[in-house]
Scaffold this active site. Structure first.
Site, mmCIF file in Angstrom:
data_model
loop_
_atom_site.group_PDB
_atom_site.id
_atom_site.type_symbol
_atom_site.label_atom_id
_atom_site.label_comp_id
_atom_site.label_asym_id
_atom_site.label_seq_id
_atom_site.Cartn_x
_atom_site.Cartn_y
_atom_site.Cartn_z
ATOM 1 N N GLY A 125 -52.952 94.795 48.020
ATOM 2 C CA GLY A 125 -52.238 94.177 49.201
ATOM 3 C C GLY A 125 -53.414 93.572 49.898
ATOM 4 N N THR A 179 -56.650 92.722 49.447
ATOM 5 C CA THR A 179 -57.529 92.100 48.685
ATOM 6 C C THR A 179 -56.774 90.822 48.289
ATOM 7 O OG1 THR A 179 -58.765 94.223 47.830
ATOM 8 C CG2 THR A 179 -58.764 92.016 46.435
ATOM 9 N N SER A 234 -51.147 97.462 49.555
ATOM 10 C CA SER A 234 -52.605 97.908 49.717
ATOM 11 C C SER A 234 -52.631 99.287 49.017
ATOM 12 C CB SER A 234 -52.997 98.091 51.300
ATOM 13 O OG SER A 234 -54.359 98.478 51.407
ATOM 14 N N GLY A 235 -54.056 99.188 48.397
ATOM 15 C CA GLY A 235 -54.358 100.422 47.208
ATOM 16 C C GLY A 235 -54.117 101.690 48.048
ATOM 17 N N ASP A 252 -52.732 100.650 43.967
ATOM 18 C CA ASP A 252 -53.402 101.254 42.726
ATOM 19 C C ASP A 252 -52.381 101.496 41.968
ATOM 20 O OD1 ASP A 252 -56.025 100.710 43.749
ATOM 21 O OD2 ASP A 252 -55.887 102.213 44.853
ATOM 22 N N HIS A 268 -58.164 107.526 48.736
ATOM 23 C CA HIS A 268 -57.144 107.225 47.732
ATOM 24 C C HIS A 268 -57.927 107.388 46.290
ATOM 25 C CE1 HIS A 268 -58.661 103.387 48.493
ATOM 26 N NE2 HIS A 268 -58.292 102.914 47.436
#
EC number: 4.2.3.3
Length: 152
Positions: free
Chosen positions: A46, A48, A65-66, A71, A98
């Site tokens: 997200g 990034t 987002s990770g 991920d 995470h």
């Protein structure tokens, strides 16, 4: 486990990921290699992805987002054979909440035998490889055979 050959087209699907402290480095790297990346399908986690799209003008499909599941979304896409290359500017000096997700992402990338770059130098090597713009075959787990054996 038995393997089979997966064809990866000359036009790749590339995942771009960076830990917070590495986002600016990935943005700079992406800007330096914009011409090489443009023909390919780009995915990113997200924050990034939104930063890369804003700074580079590249068309990037931003996932979550990770830490919010991005991920794991990428891992799912790798398992579905929808991601061909993972470029992850990883920060080995800072723990992230995470980290288990990051480990799982790296594990899935390894299981499905896709090329992975974890820093600028390895990303440069990957992008400049003769195979980068060619159709190639890679060995991947024979999931159909695996499932058939498990169900027998």
């Amino acid at each position: 486990m038995k393997t089979t050959i997966r064809k990866i087209s000359a036009r790749k699907s590339i995942a771009l990921v960076a830990h917070d402290s590495c986002k600016q480095s990935l943005i700079q790297w992406t800007l330096q290699h914009k011409a090489s990346l443009t023909p390919h399908t780009l995915y990113a986690t997200g924050t990034t992805g939104h930063l890369l799209a804003r700074e580079s003008g590249l068309n990037i499909q931003a996932l979550l987002s990770g830490p919010m599941g991005g991920d794991q979304q990428l891992g799912g896409l790798i398992a579905e054979k929808k991601i061909d290359i993972l470029i992850f500017f990883w920060d080995p000096m800072n723990a992230a909440p995470h980290d288990p997700d990051v480990k799982a992402l790296m594990r899935i990338a390894t299981v499905w035998n896709i090329p992975v770059a974890i820093n600028e130098t390895s990303a440069n090597f990957l992008l400049s490889a003769a195979l980068f713009d060619q159709e190639i075959g890679i060995n991947v787990p024979d999931y159909d055979g695996y499932l058939a054996e498990r169900l027998a």
